[in-house]
Design a protein around this motif. Structure first.
Motif, PDB file in Angstrom:
ATOM      1  N   MET A 126      -7.664   5.383   2.465  1.00 35.65           N
ATOM      2  CA  MET A 126      -6.371   4.714   2.780  1.00 35.65           C
ATOM      3  C   MET A 126      -5.736   4.835   4.005  1.00 35.65           C
ATOM      4  N   TYR A 135       0.945  -1.217   0.051  1.00 31.90           N
ATOM      5  CA  TYR A 135       0.004  -0.098   0.005  1.00 31.90           C
ATOM      6  C   TYR A 135       0.974   1.193   0.002  1.00 31.90           C
ATOM      7  N   ASP A 136       1.915   1.122  -0.230  1.00 32.76           N
ATOM      8  CA  ASP A 136       3.001   2.262  -0.441  1.00 32.76           C
ATOM      9  C   ASP A 136       3.129   2.884   0.769  1.00 32.76           C
ATOM     10  N   PHE A 190       5.299   2.955   4.116  1.00 29.14           N
ATOM     11  CA  PHE A 190       6.934   2.700   4.196  1.00 29.14           C
ATOM     12  C   PHE A 190       7.368   3.028   5.409  1.00 29.14           C
TER      13      PHE A 190
END
Lengths: 457, 457
Positions: free
Chosen positions: B440, B385-386, B388
């Motif tokens: 998100m 889901y990017d 990081f």
């Protein structure tokens, strides 16, 4: 003795490397600080959005944008600034469009629509016909000519909201816009209405290019806002007999001359190795095109500006290319690739920004395994800026023709969750671009160009 | 034989582990898909923004928000839903404010201003005085009482645009707003004007809390928009004699009863181990408070909704806490911590969302080295889901008092580049939140709660 010498040698290398790395990190940091401090980017973005709105490839607005960039590059005292001639399609949307549904049962409703890009017009009397709602081409083919003939085909497949990657969701829904008119015309439909490609429910029609096929009759095609697509769909359930009237006045005139704008900083060690940074100048008729792709143009202009203003003299040549006609026929992209071929230029890498001016996430890379690995190794420099994603993927439409010459291609990848709220619609305005997000992108691209320039590929 | 057995054992463990990991990944994926597909979050956000605008801790709007959340939790059939009584400050901005500069040389100009939060009013006749521009407290102290007495001190230090982390840039400039009135009053100033804390140049005044000190006279204090701060500064250069008139009608009434809203899903294995997810319900008088912190409230409500709608029964208790009065006195936060202490509750972890409804980047962690390492180990689940960034850092104002009990604290970290365009101003509206970015975030927080619930800490 030899061992001691070798140890010193390793220490030297290590020391040298760590100094180089420190210098690189400092320069990259200065790209970011400088980008966030200056207002040029915002002023340039504003010019594109407000002064050259609706800059179709052959339009006067596009010419204005072209000369604006040329002028700025000249003011920057780049080593060379020139225009590359390109013959571009002169499609025009016409000065008015109209669509409304008429139902004996439910009444009448005007729809928020706009023509699809490159579509033919309806003629001044417009077209009127019953409407058939279609979600997939299979469904259309199953219905066949008897049920489609003389109808207006309403492609109403939504972009799938649950898909994480909005670019992927777009690709999954875009064929109805691009090829819908061909498929519908094969079955003798009169015209096509396509649900706008956005995950939102709102009133903006989103245009975009369609394709026709030789020997298949060109039929008119429009985009309808998602809110009105929902209404049309619900009316159809209650009254399958309803009709729709569409008037569009699009016309295609003979091709016209336009230009790619090119500006270069010559390399002082390997001037023949060229690093390309590109974006496209044109935008659809119905939009300021702030994210698509004024933001990309600003990125490209910022890359050379940052090099100049920080006094960084590259080893290789950095070439900024503002392509014309990405949206319709990609004539600018092809013309550029022809020049590369003709002059047997060595393009070390090409980077494109055409996914909006949002905060940077990383880069998508279309290159050999070896070069991909080399680019991924640069990721470490980007971690302090929360830029983590270096993955394989498509680069950009304008640099894609360079693939033929094995040029490593790179696409700038920002955070795209809100891209399709704006894309190809009146909602893609200057105000929707955040200065800091835009400039984090400019600095990210400048940093990658810098590292490729320093270390080659 | 033993070796073979051991090999089988390892294979079994590996197999078991990979199945568990697959299940976890599937569940996490479903959090994201579901969050992006449903409209509840958007409707709830709209209610907070549009129906409870200006929800100061003791206001009727805050009460409306409190009952709204309580009602939704009850409809979700959470295992328990209750209000925790909190006495909150009843500071009110008054029904009008005014500030203008008067210069014999340059004329008169009205300023875009608003009172700072918790400031005293000017009295109905207002205050008028000459203006002294100050950038740092040192400069103020150097000038001393003779130059400051009876003046209005204009704190005009900008947020540093070149700083990458906007939260850090905010911290670097916020002391003039929080402590400016104390420092100016020590030198007998009449009042304080503070440049709005945003990196943009625009017309919105941004409020925020100030502090007074016992035994130091409380003087009125306002925020001025950045555009008007620039104008005031340039006028002062031309005419240091100019004066400013300020009228504000802020008043502090006796404390009033309000509530934290709490909703729980009981754990089915370790119900006494509590995972807290929190955000704050209150917002400043001048704003819809969409990003600050309706977005956080929606995140919290979505976490429990996603668990319920996906039928996930947690092992531990998941407790959603909507805190009151984050902005002024943090009474809700302290009251909650008191309860934890009184009941000797075991809080396994606490997560707060109070940095806006932007796309998720990661989490900031305030915990022991051991637990920090355990949380960082969960990062792998977030890569698709990017997301990081799992780093040490501050968690959130509402959960901060739990630190005393060694509760591992976690702050949701979204992409904050545009946060201060909105923060504490009229510009923090529903329309500035993007649904997909918001969701998100909801899914990211739900995923972390899920993993902590599954594996403990």
């Amino acid at each position: 003795m030899k061992t001691i010498f070798r140890s010193f040698f390793y220490l030297f290398i290590l020391f040298h490397f760590s100094i180089a790395q420190d210098t690189d990190s400092t320069i990259i940091r200065s790209f970011f600080s400088q980008a966030l401090s200056d207002d040029f980017a915002l002023e340039n973005l504003k010019f594109f959005a407000k002064e050259t709105k609706g800059r179709l490839p052959a339009s006067s607005q596009a010419l204005k944008a072209i000369h604006f960039v040329q002028n700025i590059f000249e003011k920057m005292k780049l080593d060379s600034v020139y225009l590359q001639e390109v013959m571009v399609p002169d499609w025009r949307p016409g000065d008015a469009e109209y669509a409304a549904i008429h139902s004996k049962k439910l009444g009448e409703k005007k729809l928020n629509i706009c023509p699809l890009g490159y579509a033919v017009g309806t003629g001044k009397n417009g077209i009127t016909g019953r409407v058939v709602e279609i979600h997939h081409f299979d469904q259309l083919h199953d219905m066949g000519e008897t049920l489609i003939q003389d109808r207006i085909v309403f492609f109403n497949r939504s972009m799938d909201r649950s898909v994480l990657n909005t670019m992927a969701a777009y690709s999954m829904a875009a064929n109805q816009r691009v090829y819908g008119a061909i498929e519908a015309s094969k079955l003798k439909a009169k015209g096509v209405i396509v649900r706008s490609l956005t995950t939102r429910l709102d009133d903006f029609p989103h245009t975009g290019v369609l394709r026709y096929k030789e020997d298949i009759k060109k039929i008119p095609a429009i985009a309808v806002s998602t809110n009105d697509a929902e209404i049309l769909s619900s009316w159809l359930k209650e009254d399958p007999e309803l009709s729709c009237k569409i008037i569009t006045r699009c016309t295609t005139f003979p091709d016209k001359q336009s230009y790619n704008v090119i500006g270069e900083i010559k390399g002082n060690e390997y001037p023949d190795e060229i690093i390309v940074v590109g974006a496209h100048l044109d935008a659809w008729f119905n939009t300021e095109g702030a994210h698509d792709d004024a933001a990309g143009c600003v990125h490209v202009m910022e890359v050379v500006r940052l090099f100049k203003s920080l006094g960084i003299n590259p080893k290789r040549t950095i070439r900024a290319v503002l392509f014309i006609d990405e949206e319709i026929m990609q004539t600018g992209a092809r013309k550029y690739a022809e020049m590369v071929k003709l002059n047997e230029e060595k393009q070390l890498a090409a980077i494109e920004s055409d996914r909006g001016g949002f905060a940077p996430k990383g880069f998508t890379i279309d290159a050999s395994e070896e070069i991909f690995t080399k680019i991924v190794a640069l990721q470490k420099y980007f971690i302090p800026y929360d830029i983590f994603k270096f993955v394989k993927g498509h680069s950009g439409v304008d640099i894609d023709p360079l693939k033929e010459f094995n040029v490593p291609l790179i696409g700038f990848l920002p955070e795209c969750q809100r891209y399709f709220d704006y894309h190809h619609s009146e909602n893609d305005t200057f105000g929707q671009v955040n200065f800091r997000e835009l400039q984090m992108g400019s600095a990210a691209i400048a940093s990658l160009v810098y590292l490729i320039d320093q270390y080659g590929l």
